[in-house]
Write a protein that holds these residues in place. Sequence first.
Motif, PDB file in Angstrom:
ATOM      1  N   VAL A  40       0.816  -1.223   0.000  1.00  0.00           N
ATOM      2  CA  VAL A  40       0.000   0.000   0.000  1.00  0.00           C
ATOM      3  C   VAL A  40       0.845   1.268   0.000  1.00  0.00           C
ATOM      4  O   VAL A  40       0.469   2.280  -0.585  1.00  0.00           O
ATOM      5  CB  VAL A  40      -0.977  -0.016   1.204  1.00  0.00           C
ATOM      6  CG1 VAL A  40      -1.716   1.302   1.333  1.00  0.00           C
ATOM      7  CG2 VAL A  40      -1.970  -1.172   1.065  1.00  0.00           C
TER       8      VAL A  40
ATOM      9  N   ILE B 156       0.597   6.198   3.766  1.00  0.00           N
ATOM     10  CA  ILE B 156      -0.769   6.678   4.014  1.00  0.00           C
ATOM     11  C   ILE B 156      -0.714   7.671   5.178  1.00  0.00           C
ATOM     12  O   ILE B 156       0.315   7.806   5.841  1.00  0.00           O
ATOM     13  CB  ILE B 156      -1.741   5.514   4.366  1.00  0.00           C
ATOM     14  CG1 ILE B 156      -1.195   4.682   5.555  1.00  0.00           C
ATOM     15  CG2 ILE B 156      -1.965   4.606   3.160  1.00  0.00           C
ATOM     16  CD1 ILE B 156      -2.169   3.630   6.056  1.00  0.00           C
TER      17      ILE B 156
ATOM     18  N   ARG C 275      -5.165  -0.226  -1.556  1.00  0.00           N
ATOM     19  CA  ARG C 275      -4.997   0.933  -2.425  1.00  0.00           C
ATOM     20  C   ARG C 275      -5.473   0.586  -3.823  1.00  0.00           C
ATOM     21  O   ARG C 275      -5.349  -0.547  -4.265  1.00  0.00           O
ATOM     22  CB  ARG C 275      -3.505   1.318  -2.452  1.00  0.00           C
ATOM     23  CG  ARG C 275      -3.197   2.557  -3.272  1.00  0.00           C
ATOM     24  CD  ARG C 275      -1.724   2.854  -3.294  1.00  0.00           C
ATOM     25  NE  ARG C 275      -1.188   3.468  -2.077  1.00  0.00           N
ATOM     26  CZ  ARG C 275      -1.382   4.733  -1.700  1.00  0.00           C
ATOM     27  NH1 ARG C 275      -2.124   5.541  -2.427  1.00  0.00           N
ATOM     28  NH2 ARG C 275      -0.843   5.207  -0.598  1.00  0.00           N
TER      29      ARG C 275
ATOM     30  N   TYR D 203      -6.698   5.261  -1.280  1.00  0.00           N
ATOM     31  CA  TYR D 203      -6.668   4.052  -0.450  1.00  0.00           C
ATOM     32  C   TYR D 203      -7.914   3.979   0.429  1.00  0.00           C
ATOM     33  O   TYR D 203      -8.689   4.942   0.511  1.00  0.00           O
ATOM     34  CB  TYR D 203      -5.381   3.987   0.371  1.00  0.00           C
ATOM     35  CG  TYR D 203      -5.245   5.028   1.459  1.00  0.00           C
ATOM     36  CD1 TYR D 203      -5.618   4.740   2.757  1.00  0.00           C
ATOM     37  CD2 TYR D 203      -4.712   6.290   1.195  1.00  0.00           C
ATOM     38  CE1 TYR D 203      -5.496   5.683   3.763  1.00  0.00           C
ATOM     39  CE2 TYR D 203      -4.578   7.242   2.187  1.00  0.00           C
ATOM     40  CZ  TYR D 203      -4.977   6.930   3.473  1.00  0.00           C
ATOM     41  OH  TYR D 203      -4.857   7.872   4.462  1.00  0.00           O
TER      42      TYR D 203
END
Length: 364
Positions: free
Chosen positions: A290, A293, A309, A314
């Motif tokens: 991912v 974030i 994601r 995401y």
Amino acid sequence: MEPDFLPINGTDYIEFYVGNAKQASLFYQHCFGFELVAYAGPETGVKDRASYVLQQHKIRFVVTTSLQPDSEISEHLRKHGDGVKVLALWVDDATKSFKETVLRGAEVAFEPKTIKDEYGEVVLSGIKTFGETIHTFVERKKYKGAFMPGFKAVKSSFAPTSIGLKHVDHCVGNVELGHMNKWVKFYEDVMGFKLLITFDDKDISTEYSALMSKVVSNGNGYIKFPINEPAKGKKKSQIEEYLDFYKGAGVQHIAIATDDIFQTVGELKKRGVEFLHVPDSYYTEVIERVGKINEDYKELQKLNILIDRDEEGYLLQIFSKPLQDRPTLFFEIIERNGAKSFGKGNFKALFEAIEHEQELRGNL
Ligand code: FE2
């Protein structure tokens, strides 16, 4: 582009048929932070049932039980256990919605009817969908009361604290093997929905079990219905387990959106709501998958929240254990940060977690 023959403003309410609506109502107030806003039953002139209307931001649940052994509600309950009966859609014209969909092949649940009280009028009509689930079209532009005629406004007898649930993100249906495409076609042809995404058994399989899924969505995207069917695996698919216990097709999960998944899930856990558990190894892999974030991965891991994601952003999500003793309906809590997808990257970890529970139940 052709005009949308079935414009929908959103989900109007979701109605559950339950064994004990009084207790279910308290469960949703205490554990999920809903406010009791309306009631129908003998005290309001409804002799055969009791219904409690629960609200949090844009989400409205109705929990209904029968007061008689021989009734459509009791029969539904005997067969399916507690579960979703009605996915109600908020429309500007319930009569036209009914005509347009019946013209295209929808089976009638009930004809359009206008119900009135001192706060105005509501027009309702209904068509059948998978299993014994129905879509009720609700037209309420001439209504100012708490819910609809037949219900009286009531308040919770304590002050439930909201846990930040905002709106229904999507509702998922489980259908029998070989029936997914039939129901996708129903939503396309009869309701004018579009196919959004397809997941095949390569996307959604673990060592043991598999499923296939297609997501349909209405014109403005407010309504999304993923439809699952079981696929062949080494052992029993979680969809088969659902079908075995629900005795047919029905709603598998309701995904509810929050703006602050930490607060929401923290509160839910404090109040005793149980979630599926993914192993810590998930978090060492997810960072790579991912990337960066806004949230702290350590904090997400503490609450066992999943991350995925897509091209647009995401999402953070978590899945409850079944909400009743039969392994049927559960909830998803989801916070979207741009992503419009459904957490495909989490399917494997999630399904392994479900299989672990299936195994404990002796159903794998
Ligand atoms: Fe979901």
